[in-house]
Design a protein around this motif. Structure first.
Motif, PDB file in Angstrom:
ATOM      1  N   LEU A 131       0.818  -1.326  -0.281  1.00  0.00           N
ATOM      2  CA  LEU A 131      -0.344  -0.057  -0.087  1.00  0.00           C
ATOM      3  C   LEU A 131       0.721   1.580  -0.154  1.00  0.00           C
ATOM      4  O   LEU A 131       1.909   1.371   0.611  1.00  0.00           O
ATOM      5  CB  LEU A 131      -0.550   0.239   1.170  1.00  0.00           C
ATOM      6  N   GLN A 133       0.828   5.326   0.909  1.00  0.00           N
ATOM      7  CA  GLN A 133      -0.610   6.264   2.011  1.00  0.00           C
ATOM      8  C   GLN A 133      -0.076   7.675   0.455  1.00  0.00           C
ATOM      9  O   GLN A 133       0.548   8.247   0.013  1.00  0.00           O
ATOM     10  CB  GLN A 133      -0.072   6.382   3.051  1.00  0.00           C
ATOM     11  N   PHE A 138      -5.156   5.318   0.688  1.00  0.00           N
ATOM     12  CA  PHE A 138      -4.189   4.210   0.505  1.00  0.00           C
ATOM     13  C   PHE A 138      -4.435   4.026  -0.816  1.00  0.00           C
ATOM     14  O   PHE A 138      -4.945   3.055  -1.348  1.00  0.00           O
ATOM     15  CB  PHE A 138      -4.180   2.857   1.508  1.00  0.00           C
ATOM     16  N   ALA A 154      -7.141   0.819   4.374  1.00  0.00           N
ATOM     17  CA  ALA A 154      -5.966   0.097   4.278  1.00  0.00           C
ATOM     18  C   ALA A 154      -7.150  -1.272   4.852  1.00  0.00           C
ATOM     19  O   ALA A 154      -7.518  -1.636   5.670  1.00  0.00           O
ATOM     20  CB  ALA A 154      -4.770   0.295   5.148  1.00  0.00           C
ATOM     21  N   ALA A 160       2.761  -1.523   4.580  1.00  0.00           N
ATOM     22  CA  ALA A 160       3.014   0.103   3.576  1.00  0.00           C
ATOM     23  C   ALA A 160       4.147  -0.239   2.509  1.00  0.00           C
ATOM     24  O   ALA A 160       4.779  -0.694   3.276  1.00  0.00           O
ATOM     25  CB  ALA A 160       2.840   0.933   4.414  1.00  0.00           C
TER      26      ALA A 160
END
Length: 264
Positions: A131, A133, A138, A154, A160
């Motif tokens: 992911l 941000q 996201f 998310a 992330a």
């Protein structure tokens, strides 16, 4: 004038009762060919009418399977299947192209006729492995490095991606040499090689440069992974290292033949 002899009459009788002349055979064959040709033409015309002109083989329903995040209604709307059209005339390639163009979340789709009245859409959605941000949202990245969707929440269990390329001069040099998309692909490559148990605990994949990628795990533990090369060997080494040093906080498998752990 004397009449014909008994022998001559017998020969004429035998000729008259023998096989038909060649011409008669040709006529019969020609007649058979014409009948077969007419029958074939009628059958072909009937088949064409049945497929294209009748009301029996037309699209009445569109079924959708395989969706996880997308809804069947979203897929039907994007597919825009011509309901009411002859089933044989539906362009399945065009439907597939529309779905790929309108719904980036779709990785692949199988469009099939379901006789006598249906079109089936079997969808395979992209699965996020990282992911990114972006503001309060996201961006989902799949295992090919494709950024395919932006979501407000998310998904659970997806780490992330952090592009922490250091000072501006270092960042510029790294981007010039590899490009952001290449660095993202390397992060995706690493995410795909992380052992399953470790992946569940991974909060983020941090990229400082092409050969400096690390993992941040829950509980403040970290893993120095290095580049995306030798991923399978690094995964095996990390699993063994964590078993050997369960209380360690920092693990280094950037050189899988010389791993290290530290902290407790």
């Amino acid at each position: 004038m004397a009449g014909s002899t008994t022998a001559e009459r017998g020969e004429r009788q035998q000729e008259s009762s023998g096989p038909p002349p060649v011409r008669r055979l040709r006529v019969r064959r020609l007649r058979t060919i014409i009948i077969l040709a007419v029958a074939l033409a009628l059958l072909s015309a009937g088949a064409v009418w049945l497929l294209y002109g009748s009301q029996w083989l037309r699209v009445e329903r569109v079924s959708v399977s395989g969706t996880l995040v997308l809804t069947p209604e979203q897929v039907r709307e994007a597919a825009d299947v011509p309901v009411g059209s002859p089933l044989i005339s539906v362009d399945t390639d065009a439907i597939e192209a529309r779905l790929r163009q309108k719904l980036a979340r779709i990785d692949s789709v199988d469009v099939a006729r379901s006789w006598p009245h249906g079109i089936g859409l079997k969808v395979t959605e992209r699965t996020p492995v990282l992911l990114v941000q972006k503001g309060g949202n996201f961006v989902e990245v799949d295992d090919e490095g494709v950024r395919f969707a932006t979501v407000p929440v998310a998904p659970k269990g997806v780490p992330a991606l952090q592009l922490a390329l250091g000072r501006p001069d270092t960042r510029a040099a790294s981007l010039r040499r590899f490009g952001e998309s290449r660095l993202v692909r390397e992060a995706v490559r690493v995410a795909g090689d992380i052992p399953i148990d470790v992946a569940r605990a991974t909060r983020s994949v941090k990229v400082r440069s092409y050969d400096d990628i690390s993992l941040e795990l829950r509980g403040g533990r970290t893993v120095a992974w290095g580049s995306g090369e030798n991923g399978a060997a690094k995964a095996r080494t990390l699993t063994a290292l964590m078993k050997a040093a369960p209380d360690a906080r920092h693990f280094d498998v950037s050189v899988p033949t010389a791993p290290a752990s530290a902290g407790s």
